[in-house]
Design a protein around this motif. Sequence first.
Motif, short mmCIF file in Angstrom:
data_model
loop_
_atom_site.label_atom_id
_atom_site.label_comp_id
_atom_site.label_asym_id
_atom_site.label_seq_id
_atom_site.Cartn_x
_atom_site.Cartn_y
_atom_site.Cartn_z
N ASN A 278 4.80 36.94 23.64
CA ASN A 278 4.27 38.02 24.35
C ASN A 278 3.31 38.89 23.58
O ASN A 278 2.42 39.38 23.97
N GLU A 279 3.72 39.25 22.31
CA GLU A 279 3.05 40.12 21.33
C GLU A 279 1.67 39.29 20.90
O GLU A 279 0.88 40.02 21.09
N TYR A 280 1.93 38.09 20.78
CA TYR A 280 0.71 37.34 20.59
C TYR A 280 -0.48 37.38 21.51
O TYR A 280 -1.53 37.88 21.48
N ILE A 281 0.15 37.09 22.84
CA ILE A 281 -1.03 37.12 23.96
C ILE A 281 -1.41 38.77 24.50
O ILE A 281 -2.33 38.93 24.96
N GLY A 282 -0.66 39.84 24.10
CA GLY A 282 -0.74 41.07 24.17
C GLY A 282 -1.97 41.62 23.36
O GLY A 282 -2.49 42.67 23.66
N ASP A 283 -2.27 40.98 22.42
CA ASP A 283 -3.34 41.43 21.44
C ASP A 283 -4.77 41.28 22.27
O ASP A 283 -5.44 40.09 22.27
N LEU A 284 -5.07 42.42 22.45
CA LEU A 284 -6.54 42.59 23.24
C LEU A 284 -7.55 41.77 22.47
O LEU A 284 -8.71 41.49 22.92
N GLU A 285 -7.55 41.68 21.11
CA GLU A 285 -8.61 41.02 20.24
C GLU A 285 -8.90 39.59 20.33
O GLU A 285 -9.65 39.01 20.07
N ARG A 286 -7.97 39.15 21.29
CA ARG A 286 -8.09 37.50 21.63
C ARG A 286 -8.55 37.16 22.73
O ARG A 286 -8.41 36.00 23.11
N GLY A 287 -9.11 38.20 23.34
CA GLY A 287 -9.76 38.07 24.81
C GLY A 287 -8.91 38.29 25.88
O GLY A 287 -7.99 38.94 25.63
N LEU A 288 -9.34 37.99 26.94
CA LEU A 288 -8.67 38.30 28.23
C LEU A 288 -7.71 37.13 28.42
O LEU A 288 -7.90 35.97 28.76
N ALA A 289 -6.33 37.59 28.42
CA ALA A 289 -5.36 36.77 28.80
C ALA A 289 -5.26 36.62 30.40
O ALA A 289 -4.86 37.36 31.16
N VAL A 290 -5.61 35.11 30.66
CA VAL A 290 -5.59 34.79 32.02
C VAL A 290 -4.26 34.21 32.43
O VAL A 290 -4.01 34.39 33.78
N TYR A 291 -3.48 33.50 31.68
CA TYR A 291 -2.28 32.88 32.17
C TYR A 291 -1.49 32.62 30.84
O TYR A 291 -1.97 32.32 29.97
N HIS A 292 -0.14 32.61 31.13
CA HIS A 292 0.77 32.24 30.22
C HIS A 292 1.93 31.74 30.78
O HIS A 292 2.35 31.93 31.92
N ASP A 293 2.86 31.03 30.16
CA ASP A 293 4.44 30.66 30.32
C ASP A 293 5.02 30.14 29.20
O ASP A 293 4.25 30.10 28.08
N HIS A 294 6.50 30.17 29.11
CA HIS A 294 6.95 29.80 28.12
C HIS A 294 7.77 28.49 28.23
O HIS A 294 8.02 28.23 29.64
N PHE A 295 8.16 27.85 27.18
CA PHE A 295 8.79 26.52 27.61
C PHE A 295 10.44 26.86 27.53
O PHE A 295 10.82 27.54 26.91
N ILE A 296 11.06 25.86 28.24
CA ILE A 296 12.34 25.60 28.12
C ILE A 296 12.71 24.61 27.15
O ILE A 296 12.01 23.22 27.26
N GLY A 297 13.84 24.82 26.36
CA GLY A 297 14.20 23.68 25.35
C GLY A 297 13.67 24.07 24.21
O GLY A 297 14.09 24.41 23.12
N ARG A 298 12.23 23.49 23.94
CA ARG A 298 11.39 23.64 22.76
C ARG A 298 10.88 24.96 22.88
O ARG A 298 9.90 25.08 23.61
N HIS A 299 11.05 25.98 22.11
CA HIS A 299 10.69 27.19 22.27
C HIS A 299 9.18 27.51 21.82
O HIS A 299 8.72 26.83 20.92
#
Length: 128
Positions: A26-47
Amino acid sequence: MNERCYLVYALAPAGINAGRANELFNEYIGDLERGLAVYHDHFIGRHGGIAVFEVTTEEQKAKLDDPGPLEAWAITSYPLTYSRTAVGFVAQAEFTLRAYRDVKLAELIENEEPHKRRWWNRPGNQGA
């Protein structure tokens, strides 16, 4: 540089628990310098997780490969063919539903039953 969406795939190293992995991603995707975060999700099992960013500058593109808080993670990014913008990403999802399953997103939304594990249709989360 032409605008384009990129899919980022990130896997946490062994030894990081799910909660910490989610916080770091979440910290990685929250960095505004990476562009506009359009979508994200987390994995179950393999983090780890996936994210889609709309990228409009070379600096944003370079920042996708900067691990930031994801040091020691396996991170790869891929430019998407049809999803050139955030709107294009959503349109591609709707196109896929229609073209490959003859389903309209609006119908799925209308017919979905409220459920405590589905945060998107809980009362008060319509804009989430």
